[in-house]
Design an enzyme around this catalytic site. Structure first.
Site, PDB file in Angstrom:
ATOM      1  N   SER A  65     -54.915  31.771  48.052  1.00  8.00           N
ATOM      2  CA  SER A  65     -54.032  31.870  47.780  1.00  8.00           C
ATOM      3  C   SER A  65     -52.703  31.471  48.144  1.00  8.00           C
ATOM      4  CB  SER A  65     -53.817  32.536  46.114  1.00  8.00           C
ATOM      5  OG  SER A  65     -55.573  33.053  45.798  1.00  8.00           O
TER       6      SER A  65
HETATM    7  N1  SAH Z   1     -58.020  36.405  48.482  1.00  6.52           N
HETATM    8  C1  SAH Z   1     -58.712  34.663  49.414  1.00  6.52           C
HETATM    9  C2  SAH Z   1     -59.082  33.420  48.303  1.00  6.52           C
HETATM   10  C3  SAH Z   1     -59.966  33.500  47.307  1.00  6.52           C
HETATM   11  S1  SAH Z   1     -60.625  32.069  46.486  1.00  6.52           S
HETATM   12  C4  SAH Z   1     -58.139  34.755  50.675  1.00  6.52           C
HETATM   13  O1  SAH Z   1     -56.771  34.713  50.671  1.00  6.52           O
HETATM   14  O2  SAH Z   1     -58.404  33.475  51.054  1.00  6.52           O
HETATM   15  C5  SAH Z   1     -61.963  33.264  45.652  1.00  6.52           C
HETATM   16  C6  SAH Z   1     -62.462  33.882  46.577  1.00  6.52           C
HETATM   17  O3  SAH Z   1     -63.599  34.272  45.562  1.00  6.52           O
HETATM   18  C7  SAH Z   1     -63.985  32.771  47.386  1.00  6.52           C
HETATM   19  O4  SAH Z   1     -64.014  32.974  48.779  1.00  6.52           O
HETATM   20  C8  SAH Z   1     -64.938  32.861  46.263  1.00  6.52           C
HETATM   21  O5  SAH Z   1     -66.180  32.457  47.109  1.00  6.52           O
HETATM   22  C9  SAH Z   1     -65.111  34.273  46.143  1.00  6.52           C
HETATM   23  N2  SAH Z   1     -66.543  34.586  45.152  1.00  6.52           N
HETATM   24  C10 SAH Z   1     -66.271  33.334  43.736  1.00  6.52           C
HETATM   25  N3  SAH Z   1     -67.002  34.128  42.900  1.00  6.52           N
HETATM   26  C11 SAH Z   1     -67.408  35.102  43.598  1.00  6.52           C
HETATM   27  C12 SAH Z   1     -68.182  36.905  43.682  1.00  6.52           C
HETATM   28  N4  SAH Z   1     -69.181  36.523  42.180  1.00  6.52           N
HETATM   29  N5  SAH Z   1     -68.643  37.370  43.875  1.00  6.52           N
HETATM   30  C13 SAH Z   1     -67.882  37.648  45.674  1.00  6.52           C
HETATM   31  N6  SAH Z   1     -66.971  36.332  45.549  1.00  6.52           N
HETATM   32  C14 SAH Z   1     -67.018  36.011  44.687  1.00  6.52           C
END
Ligand code: SAH
Length: 215
Positions: A65
């Site tokens: 993000s």
């Molecule tokens: N906060 C993260 C950004 C992550 S992007 C950072 O600082 O890098 C969103 C993340 O949510 C991705 O890694 C994706 O794989 C995860 N995600 C999506 N659906 C999910 C679920 N059902 N359970 C856990 N993680 C999930």
């Protein structure tokens, strides 16, 4: 300090000056955000853009993000050190690192095994290790550690995940992007009440979708 690092340090100082001047973040949140080097959470080829106001690619087709969005979400949590905190979507571990500066122990769930490994590797460079990352489907929450005071979700779902609501304490806060994949989503702050919950809009955002199951 080599030229590349000097440039990054300048970019970082400039971005944080702008964020500070926008006045939307408390000193505690700003300080925690500034204490983490975002370039360490992306592939070297994206490091030069670490302090641009953009999302950046991470493995498994996901994104890290924007710094200000992470700040706005964390600010909305009104986080205390002692709060029981759950993060859904560990990704690169960047936001986990920021949260771990503000909270006693961050519980984080990620659905991609590849990203659990990546986040753990990235986070090893930090001086603290007060986080627990679980490879699981975040739609199930983290039952063994529930109930939570605060939940922060960094992937967009079309509905508020039931189990996450159930795993919150009354008076607890959840921040999540709500809406369809590929469209603008509404960033919501949800406060759990005795029988239901209230919602407050924090604006519009674009996140990767929250998907069921693990991979
Ligand atoms: N906060 C993260 C950004 C992550 S992007 C950072 O600082 O890098 C969103 C993340 O949510 C991705 O890694 C994706 O794989 C995860 N995600 C999506 N659906 C999910 C679920 N059902 N359970 C856990 N993680 C999930």
């Amino acid at each position: 300090m080599n030229i590349k690092n000097k440039q990054l340090a300048e970019n970082k100082a400039r971005l944080f000056e702008q964020i500070e001047q926008s006045g939307v973040l408390s000193n505690a949140t700003l300080h925690a955000l500034a204490s983490i080097d975002r370039e360490n959470y992306v592939d070297d080829q994206f490091a030069p853009q670490a302090y641009h106001d953009v999302t950046l690619p991470i493995p498994a087709g996901q994104t890290i993000s924007q710094i200000l969005v992470v700040g706005i979400m964390i600010e909305a949590l009104s986080l205390s050190w002692e709060d029981k905190l759950l993060e859904i979507g560990t990704g690169s571990g960047y936001q986990t690192a920021v949260l771990s500066k503000l909270n006693r122990r961050v519980f984080s769930v990620e659905r991609f095994a590849e990203l659990v490994t990546e986040a753990e590797k990235n986070l090893q460079a930090e001086s603290n290790n007060n986080y627990t990352i679980m490879h699981a489907d975040g739609f199930d929450g983290f039952a063994s550690q529930a109930p939570f005071d605060k939940i922060i979700v960094s992937a967009a779902s079309e509905n508020i995940p039931d189990k996450l609501l159930q795993q919150m304490k009354v008076g607890g806060i959840m921040v999540l992007p709500l809406g369809k994949d590929g469209q603008k989503q509404e960033l919501l702050k949800i406060i759990k009440t005795q029988d239901s919950y209230t919602t407050h809009s924090l604006g519009y955002v674009k996140f990767v979708p929250m998907l069921t199951g693990t991979a």
